[in-house]
Design a protein around this motif. Sequence first.
Motif, PDB file in Angstrom:
ATOM      1  N   LEU B 496       0.842  -1.198   0.000  1.00  0.00           N
ATOM      2  CA  LEU B 496       0.000   0.000   0.000  1.00  0.00           C
ATOM      3  C   LEU B 496       0.878   1.249   0.000  1.00  0.00           C
ATOM      4  O   LEU B 496       0.670   2.189  -0.791  1.00  0.00           O
ATOM      5  N   LEU B 497       1.880   1.166   0.927  1.00  0.00           N
ATOM      6  CA  LEU B 497       2.794   2.308   1.042  1.00  0.00           C
ATOM      7  C   LEU B 497       3.544   2.532  -0.260  1.00  0.00           C
ATOM      8  O   LEU B 497       3.730   3.659  -0.714  1.00  0.00           O
ATOM      9  N   ARG B 498       3.953   1.374  -0.831  1.00  0.00           N
ATOM     10  CA  ARG B 498       4.686   1.467  -2.092  1.00  0.00           C
ATOM     11  C   ARG B 498       3.819   2.147  -3.160  1.00  0.00           C
ATOM     12  O   ARG B 498       4.266   3.024  -3.901  1.00  0.00           O
ATOM     13  N   ARG B 499       2.549   1.686  -3.138  1.00  0.00           N
ATOM     14  CA  ARG B 499       1.620   2.261  -4.122  1.00  0.00           C
ATOM     15  C   ARG B 499       1.422   3.746  -3.845  1.00  0.00           C
ATOM     16  O   ARG B 499       1.430   4.571  -4.764  1.00  0.00           O
ATOM     17  N   GLN B 500       1.310   4.009  -2.502  1.00  0.00           N
ATOM     18  CA  GLN B 500       1.122   5.424  -2.137  1.00  0.00           C
ATOM     19  C   GLN B 500       2.340   6.237  -2.532  1.00  0.00           C
ATOM     20  O   GLN B 500       2.209   7.356  -3.058  1.00  0.00           O
ATOM     21  N   ALA B 501       3.491   5.637  -2.263  1.00  0.00           N
ATOM     22  CA  ALA B 501       4.724   6.338  -2.631  1.00  0.00           C
ATOM     23  C   ALA B 501       4.750   6.588  -4.126  1.00  0.00           C
ATOM     24  O   ALA B 501       5.112   7.680  -4.593  1.00  0.00           O
TER      25      ALA B 501
END
Lengths: 145, 737
Positions: B496-501
């Motif tokens: 999720l974070l990666r996607r958010q990043a």
Amino acid sequence: MKKKTRNPIVLLVDDYPDAREMYAEYLEFSGYEIVQAGNGVEAIERAIDSHPDVILMDLSLPVMDGWEATRRLKADDRTKHIPVLAVTGHALTGVSNDAKAAGCDGFITKPCLPEDLVGEIKKALARVESADTKNRRSGHAKVKA
Amino acid sequence: MRHYAPNSRRRAVALRDVAKAAAMARGNRRFSPWVESTPIETAKLELLEGFLNRSELADCTDYALQWLAEYGGVQQSLCLARREGETTLTTVGSYGFRQASLSNFAVSVEDWRNPLVQILANRRHTFFPAVSSSTPERRRRPSTPFQSTAFHVLPLRTGSDEGVGLLVWGGTRRVTPEIEWFGLSLAMKLAQMLRRLALSEGDRKQEYERSLLRAIVNAVTDPILLTDPEGRLLIANARARTLFVASEEESEGRRGAVAMNNMLLSSALSSKAIEETGAMRRELLLVNPVDGSDLLFELLSTVTEDARYGTGIVSILRNVGDLRRATEQIEENYRKMRLAEMQARAERDRLNLIIDSVADPIIVTDASGSTSLMNDPAERLFATRGGAAPTEQRRVQANDAHFSSFISGMLLSDDQRRVGEVNLTDPANGEAMPFEAIAGKMLTEQGELTAVVSILHDRREALERATLYEQLKQASDELERKVHAATADIAQQNELLRRQAFELEQASALKSQFLANMSHEFRTPLNAILGYTSMLQQGVAGPIDAPIKRHLARVASNGQHLLSIINEILDISRIEAGRMPLQLSKFKVPDLVGEVIAELDSIIRRSKLEIVTDVPKDLRIIHSDRQKVKQILLNLLSNAIKFTPQGSVTIAARAQRGPKCVSISVTDTGIGIASEDHQRIFEDFKQLDNSPTRAYGGTGLGLSICRRLADIIGGEITVRSQPGKGSTFTLTLSHNR
């Protein structure tokens, strides 16, 4: 020294008529002959048929952008000797580098006051003149030899 | 034992005697009564030859009496002889009688009244005429198989010695010389045979005794010797022969050893002690001919006097070396045995302690399956205590049965080891006690089964542990599952974070793009505004009046202000978007300062301020981001000019005390800043005078940008200022690596 028999021809390429016409008016006022083009393709056509002494090239253009047009002009034997000055509203460092990579000889950021533009054109023409003189001299030298 | 006097010689002499008698009978007339009668001579020769061919007493006598009947006409005769050592005259041969009538006819030589005994003693021929049963003569007649008929009795004698027997024959005829010759011949033969008989019997007895003696003597393991006084060997037993006798075939070494032993022995025997006392006891060192080793003997010698064989010495050798060794050996063995016994006892005690201290029951079973040893824990399971309750006894019996079946299985199989489960019951409380039984066979060196050692291991603990382990495993599995879940969660969140990043990055990129576009879009109309304004001011479209010129100037300056605002916003946005990366290079500070002053030349000239540069030419070359340092200095210098109505602006550069540090300060004689405002001036859009009619132009972003740029290059901007007394802004650069 080559004698000027005519006024230098400036090819003004810009898709924004207000800016193009403003510069055209001022440059004519300043003693230049003006040829205008609204996009990259026209710019190449005019450069070929009008033999301008200098080309002021906006970069963000419809049909064909300024970078591509410059690359083509610099790849064409008929036009590659003509100095191309990029005149653009893009102020980021990357843009000027890209322009130089495409073959632009100078880079001017808008807004640029008309009188400042004239200064830049004069500098560019002076560079061409001195380069021509050098070439001629070396040419004479060759003939003599 | 060895015979040194052969027996056969005597037999040869006896044969010679007979041959001599035969020769005499043939050639020497003195002994022949029938010289003139050739047929008689022949008969005599026949008799003598018959004697030569016969050696059995009865056979020989019968033959003789038959001859007498044939040539002497005697119809009934018998011969009595006395065997050596016997006190009776017995019938040794007969002619003309029925065997039965003679069988018991014998005369005791001690019966002196018997006429036959008297005849034998007085050696005289006697004739007993026939008698009638009533005559008193009868009393002087001996009792014979002849009964009342007439008979002759002739004592059989060979010379002066006692008669060997009697010849008795029936008839009334006178005694002829032929009969006398016959009697003599028979006597000689008889004497010879009796002598031989006596001799041979004695010989047999002697031989038997001798062989017995020999066997006894040989059976003695000590060497026994009979020597003559010079030490020469006469008799030696088997053991002695190995020391003192060597045949020619034996090895030289052995013969040498034997010779040496003989020498040592004779020198020992020739000592004076034996001559004086007749006995001797001393030590004698001999050589073992078999292996050459020393043998120490005790020599016991005794002198024997024998009339026939002379003096001899009997010696007995006792191996004292062996004795001494044996004694020592026995003592040593005894000592070892005692030690071993003590060790064994200690070992057993220790072993018992160990076995009893083992918490697991240990049972030792013998080959028949009965228990020979148990430790305390085993006893609790398999032994009933006195006064135990019947239930407890039953449990013990049940335990015993379970264990016995395990052991019998073990005993019947060929397995060296057996591991099995034995389910027992605690006799005290009836609690189930599952055991793991490990049994091992104890074998002798010959592979004979001596015992089975069984160790029972309480499995309750193991089972409990297994349960615990199971629980632990479940807990661990649970934990693992949770960790898995958490990990998955984290992974999901990471994703999720990666996607958010990624989205942020995209947003940032979009923002940058937007900024770039915005900048472009602002500039394009502004370009036209400023351009046309400039053209109007220059009178490109014709001359203009002074008031309009003033208005156009306002348009131009506001346009310029707008442009600088746009530029500075763009700068801040680029810094925050991280699009102003550090670009390091080496450069000289004096050159940079010169460039900055040149760039601001028009403003400086307009301001009419004195610009002072205090930059040492030999200032060290620094390594930093030239463009950003330049931008900071441009800002600081233009600010100084802007806020200084009159006086001077000084740019000074100094090498700082810290290594590779340079400070560049811009000092003005301007309006100054109150100390409470020293921090605020670095905030965005902060100009101290925020009123719409403020005296000084500018966006209020300049110092904010300067501080951000200083942060990027690892530098610092500080301010020293007082209102009305000017300001000093100092940029301290550390030398970037």
